[in-house]
Each structure stands twice: as C-alpha cells, then as structure tokens.
Design a protein around this motif. Structure first.
Motif: not given
Length: 267
Positions: A29-30, A20-25, A35-39
C-alpha cells in the motif's frame, strides 16, 4: 518513561497531519501511495528515541552506584573478610539469577515462535455447550492431530478446490470476504472444525492466544538479552572494585575495618 512514551505517541498521532492514514499501510500500500504521488507522513522518531535513551541512563544511576559503592563501603566499615562474604553472595546470586533469566526469557520467546507456527492448534477445545469427552479430545491432540495440519478446511466458499485448504489460506479468504466472522475466530468466539471432527479454538498468529504470548515475549526478550547478561557486569565490576581498593581496606585497622568487624591479626 513508558507514560512519557505513550503521551509522545498520542501527541504525534493527533498533531502530525496524515499520520493516522499512512501509519496503518502495509508495504504494498505504501508503494501504491508513492506511485500515485502521495506523500507519506513520517512520525518524529527522534523524540521517542530521546525519551527512551534519557530514561535508561537516568534509571541506571542507582544500580551503578549500588554496585560500585557496596564493596567500598563494606570494606571500609567491616574489613576485607566482609568484602569476601559480599563478593561470594553477589556472585552466587548473580549466577543463579542470570541462568534463571536466560532460561525464562528464552522459554517465553520460544513460546511465541511456537504459537506463530500454529503448533497450539488442536489443543484448545471450543466450548459451545455440546458434551465432549475431554480425555478423548486431549488424546487426539497428543496422538499428533494438532498444529496447522489438523485445521485444513474444505475449499468451498473460502477455498478454490475441494481439497484440504491450509488454515492460513482459508483465514486469509475469510478476512477478505467476511471480516466479522474472521474477528470472531481470532477472538475465540467461533470454533474451527479439525480434520478429525473436533471443534477447536484457533490458536495461531493474530489469535487471542498469540496476543497472550506476545505479552510474555515482551518481558522475555529483555530478560534473556539485557537483564540476564547485565549480571555478568555486576559480578566483574564488584570484583574489580574490591581488588583495586584491597590495599586501602588493609590499611584500616589491619584489614578489620573501622568497626573492627574482622579478626585479622597484624603481620
């Protein structure tokens, strides 16, 4: 198939952590997340592809049988003359339907592109109770005061200069600084003043008008890309089946079929 697809998407939406958090990026933003190391959570694409593929194959069984069996059944029961009539009707109907589907689908597709370019701007009156002469309003649009160019805005709060600001740039600023107003404009609840003083509903990309033409394009794309061209296969396959079984048809009561529906005489 559509219901199964909706249920599968809902299942993934609720069960896959972080989706739900990554689908709308968006793209940038992705990149920032990576770059921040978030999967980034990935949906199960294969499950959706499997549902669509299995449903398409299953639903093509009946049309395939209809095309293949019809000439054989008609030729066996009613003879070769009936097969000729069947082929004539099938070809005439298919040509008419194929041309209609191609033109209709293309029109819907072009309507979406036309709207996305902003060409409908200036044509739809915003009604807020102010008396407006509709004939004069339409005449102004027909005279060329339409499209994105007619909705240039003065650069004050949402622009950088006092020159005319492109409507897309202006709306982008509005979206960032006043999301509630931006949503009202997109929904057609707030009008935009054109360069000639008329008050119009915004009808470009992301507007209510755009949402309507997207629905039309959802039908138009398969009409012009799949359903229309598929009728070519209907014509060819029925003709080939008839030719392949021609000797068999002629062997049944001299080509008159089991029901003696024809009037062919023995040679």
């Amino acid at each position: 198939a559509a219901n199964a697809m909706v249920k599968e998407v809902a299942r993934q939406w609720s069960e896959i952590p972080g989706l739900t958090e990554s689908a709308g990026l968006d793209f940038h933003q992705r990149q920032e997340w990576r770059a921040a190391g978030r999967e980034l959570a990935k949906p199960d694409y294969q499950a959706c592809i499997s549902i669509a593929t299995k449903a398409s194959l299953r639903e093509m069984i009946a049309p395939g049988i209809l095309v293949i069996v019809s000439p054989i059944l008609v030729g066996t029961l009613c003879g070769v003359q009936a097969v000729c009539g069947l082929l004539t009707g099938a070809i005439a109907s298919s040509v008419q339907m194929a041309i209609s589907m191609s033109n209709t689908g293309g029109a819907w597709d072009n309507a979406k592109k036309y709207t996305e370019k902003g060409e409908l701007n200036g044509w739809f009156m915003f009604r807020d109770g102010t008396p407006v002469n509709e004939d004069q309003f339409r005449a102004a649009a027909e005279a060329g005061n339409s499209g994105n160019k007619c909705m240039q805005q003065k650069g004050s709060k949402y622009g950088s200069t006092d020159e005319g600001v492109d409507i897309k740039t202006w709306l982008s600023k509005v979206e960032q600084e006043d999301p509630a107003r931006y949503q009202k404009i997109m929904n057609g609840d707030e009008g935009i003043t054109t360069t000639d003083g008329r008050k119009c509903i915004y009808a470009g990309k992301k507007s209510a008008s755009h949402a309507a033409v997207v629905v039309g394009d959802t039908v138009g794309d398969p009409l012009k890309d799949t359903s229309g061209p598929a009728l070519n296969i209907v014509m060819k396959l029925m003709a080939i089946i008839s030719v392949v079984f021609a000797d068999f048809f002629m062997s049944i009561n001299d080509g008159n079929g089991i029901l003696h529906a024809g009037d062919l005489k023995p040679m």
